[in-house]
Motif scaffolding. Structure first.
Motif, short mmCIF file in Angstrom:
data_model
loop_
_atom_site.label_atom_id
_atom_site.label_comp_id
_atom_site.label_asym_id
_atom_site.label_seq_id
_atom_site.Cartn_x
_atom_site.Cartn_y
_atom_site.Cartn_z
N LEU A 305 0.82 -1.21 0.00
CA LEU A 305 0.00 0.00 0.00
C LEU A 305 0.85 1.26 0.00
N GLU A 306 2.10 1.14 0.46
CA GLU A 306 2.99 2.30 0.57
C GLU A 306 3.99 2.38 -0.57
N VAL A 307 4.14 1.30 -1.32
CA VAL A 307 5.14 1.27 -2.40
C VAL A 307 4.63 2.10 -3.58
N PRO A 308 5.47 2.95 -4.16
CA PRO A 308 5.03 3.72 -5.32
C PRO A 308 4.79 2.82 -6.53
N ASP A 309 3.97 3.32 -7.44
CA ASP A 309 3.75 2.59 -8.69
C ASP A 309 5.07 2.38 -9.42
N LEU A 310 5.14 1.28 -10.13
CA LEU A 310 6.32 1.03 -10.95
C LEU A 310 6.41 2.07 -12.06
N THR A 311 7.60 2.45 -12.43
CA THR A 311 7.79 3.37 -13.54
C THR A 311 7.54 2.62 -14.85
N PRO A 312 7.27 3.35 -15.94
CA PRO A 312 7.13 2.68 -17.23
C PRO A 312 8.34 1.83 -17.59
N GLU A 313 9.52 2.30 -17.23
CA GLU A 313 10.74 1.55 -17.53
C GLU A 313 10.79 0.25 -16.74
N GLN A 314 10.38 0.30 -15.48
CA GLN A 314 10.36 -0.90 -14.66
C GLN A 314 9.33 -1.91 -15.17
N ARG A 315 8.17 -1.41 -15.56
CA ARG A 315 7.14 -2.30 -16.09
C ARG A 315 7.62 -2.97 -17.39
N GLU A 316 8.28 -2.20 -18.22
CA GLU A 316 8.81 -2.77 -19.46
C GLU A 316 9.89 -3.79 -19.16
N GLY A 317 10.68 -3.52 -18.14
CA GLY A 317 11.72 -4.46 -17.76
C GLY A 317 11.14 -5.78 -17.27
N VAL A 318 10.10 -5.71 -16.44
CA VAL A 318 9.43 -6.92 -15.98
C VAL A 318 8.85 -7.69 -17.17
N LYS A 319 8.23 -6.96 -18.08
CA LYS A 319 7.63 -7.60 -19.26
C LYS A 319 8.69 -8.30 -20.11
N ALA A 320 9.84 -7.65 -20.28
CA ALA A 320 10.90 -8.24 -21.12
C ALA A 320 11.43 -9.53 -20.50
N ILE A 321 11.60 -9.54 -19.18
CA ILE A 321 12.08 -10.76 -18.52
C ILE A 321 11.03 -11.86 -18.62
N TYR A 322 9.77 -11.49 -18.46
CA TYR A 322 8.69 -12.48 -18.61
C TYR A 322 8.70 -13.07 -20.02
N GLU A 323 8.76 -12.21 -21.01
CA GLU A 323 8.73 -12.67 -22.41
C GLU A 323 9.88 -13.61 -22.71
N ALA A 324 11.05 -13.31 -22.18
CA ALA A 324 12.24 -14.09 -22.51
C ALA A 324 12.34 -15.38 -21.72
N LYS A 325 12.04 -15.33 -20.42
CA LYS A 325 12.33 -16.48 -19.55
C LYS A 325 11.10 -17.28 -19.13
N ILE A 326 9.95 -16.62 -19.00
CA ILE A 326 8.79 -17.25 -18.37
C ILE A 326 7.72 -17.66 -19.37
N LYS A 327 7.40 -16.78 -20.27
CA LYS A 327 6.27 -16.99 -21.18
C LYS A 327 6.32 -18.32 -21.92
N PRO A 328 7.45 -18.71 -22.48
CA PRO A 328 7.47 -19.99 -23.22
C PRO A 328 7.15 -21.21 -22.35
N LEU A 329 7.34 -21.06 -21.03
CA LEU A 329 7.17 -22.21 -20.13
C LEU A 329 5.78 -22.30 -19.53
N VAL A 330 5.07 -21.16 -19.36
CA VAL A 330 3.79 -21.21 -18.64
C VAL A 330 2.62 -20.56 -19.36
N HIS A 331 2.88 -19.63 -20.25
CA HIS A 331 1.82 -18.75 -20.74
C HIS A 331 0.64 -19.51 -21.34
N TYR A 332 0.91 -20.51 -22.12
CA TYR A 332 -0.18 -21.18 -22.85
C TYR A 332 -0.71 -22.42 -22.13
N ASN A 333 -0.18 -22.71 -20.96
CA ASN A 333 -0.65 -23.89 -20.21
C ASN A 333 -1.86 -23.57 -19.34
N TRP A 334 -1.99 -22.29 -18.95
CA TRP A 334 -3.08 -21.92 -18.06
C TRP A 334 -3.85 -20.71 -18.57
#
Length: 334
Positions: A305-334
């Motif tokens: 509740l006290e943490v500031p919103d993520l910056t656009p750069e941080q959100r893009e960084g999270v998305k890039a890591i998800y796309e590269a490392k996570i998405k191929p393993l889980v995205h289409y299974n659930w």
């Protein structure tokens, strides 16, 4: 500890209930996380949550074999605030198969939950991750209209494993909420499902928001989990859907991804609140129900509740890591 004035509330879809953004899930309170059920611990966690402004508690008849429901009901009745109680039904069926789902069996479960909690009515009853075929059976959903007419429930929802199930469930007009896994490692719901949920005014309850603790950033390759902790015995889906444990991700892959994401937040020592804030930045989300096995974990979660919103750069960084490392393993299974 978070002051009650810090809590924010959002509308839970067409229930028109306003619920705390950070609410409380009670799976950990009910066991299967390496700790036996303790009513004393449950009372501490529940009261601490309510003191902080949490007004929505999610439990289930299978958590602690009914003991979690009893604890929730007891604490809620001891408080002066208006607290909304959600529980779930269906997982007691053995075998847990489509054919076992009948209106008669589900009615019996709802009535047992009323006895366990000692409440006159349930604010929300949810089907508890039934087999996919159940979502194609109108007679199952019609039962909950009868239960509402009888005053035993106020609202009906579903807890799902897959986006497909969520999309099918919300075709039934009496479905008011969907409880779904959504976190930095499970991003698919933010696509079609969130849009449809908003269009149909469906409350979205986010469960497993920290990927079974992976997204706290506190685990290591050598971390040990107790034999009766699902993070030990269900990594490959031996006991129930694999997606419930670490969001279906291989443990070591998850650890590596967390370390990469943490680099985007070099000044944030406690990563769990950041992971929760990322979820709350999605406007389709009504509330998050992280669990806690002790009050200190609850307070950690409330720091979101006290943490500031993520910056656009941080959100893009999270998305890039998800796309590269996570998405191929889980995205289409659930």
């Amino acid at each position: 500890m978070v002051n009650v004035t810090s809590m924010k509330y959002r509308k839970l879809g067409k229930t028109n209930i306003n619920v705390s953004e950070i609410s409380l899930g009670t799976w950990q309170v009910g066991g299967k996380w390496g700790e036996p059920f303790s009513h004393d611990t449950a009372d501490q966690i529940l009261n601490a949550a309510l003191d902080a402004g949490v007004n929505f508690i999610d439990t289930a008849d299978v958590y602690g074999d009914g003991e979690s429901e009893k604890a929730v009901g007891r604490v809620v009745k001891s408080r002066s605030e208006w607290i909304y109680v959600a529980t779930k039904c269906g997982r007691r069926l053995n075998p847990h198969v489509n054919e076992a789902y009948t209106p008669e069996a589900l009615r019996a479960f709802v009535e047992a939950s009323l006895r366990n909690t000692g409440l006159d009515t349930l604010d929300l009853i949810q089907l508890h991750c039934p087999p996919t075929e159940v979502y194609y059976r109108p007679e199952i959903f019609e039962l909950f209209d009868r239960l509402k007419e009888e005053g035993k429930i106020q609202n009906m929802g579903v807890s799902v494993e897959k986006v497909e199930e969520a999309l099918k469930a919300i075709e039934f007009l009496n479905v008011t909420t969907v409880q779904i896994i959504f976190n930095m490692f499970r991003q698919r719901p933010a696509e079609l499902f969130f849009r449809e949920a908003q269009r149909r005014d469906i409350g979205v309850i986010v469960r497993v928001p920290l990927a079974s603790g992976l997204l706290t950033g506190k685990f290591r390759p050598e971390t040990n989990f107790a034999p009766d902790d699902h993070r030990n015995f269900n990594r490959n889906g031996e006991a129930f859907d694999k997606g419930e444990t670490f969001s279906g991700l291989d443990y070591n892959t998850g650890l590596e991804a967390v370390e990469e994401i943490k680099k985007l937040f070099p000044y944030q020592q406690n990563f769990a609140p950041v992971a929760l804030r990322w979820i709350l930045m999605h406007e389709a989300v009504s509330c998050i129900i992280p669990g806690a096995s002790k009050p200190s974990q609850l307070y950690s979660n409330l720091q979101a509740l006290e943490v500031p919103d993520l910056t656009p750069e941080q959100r893009e960084g999270v998305k890039a890591i998800y796309e590269a490392k996570i998405k191929p393993l889980v995205h289409y299974n659930w």
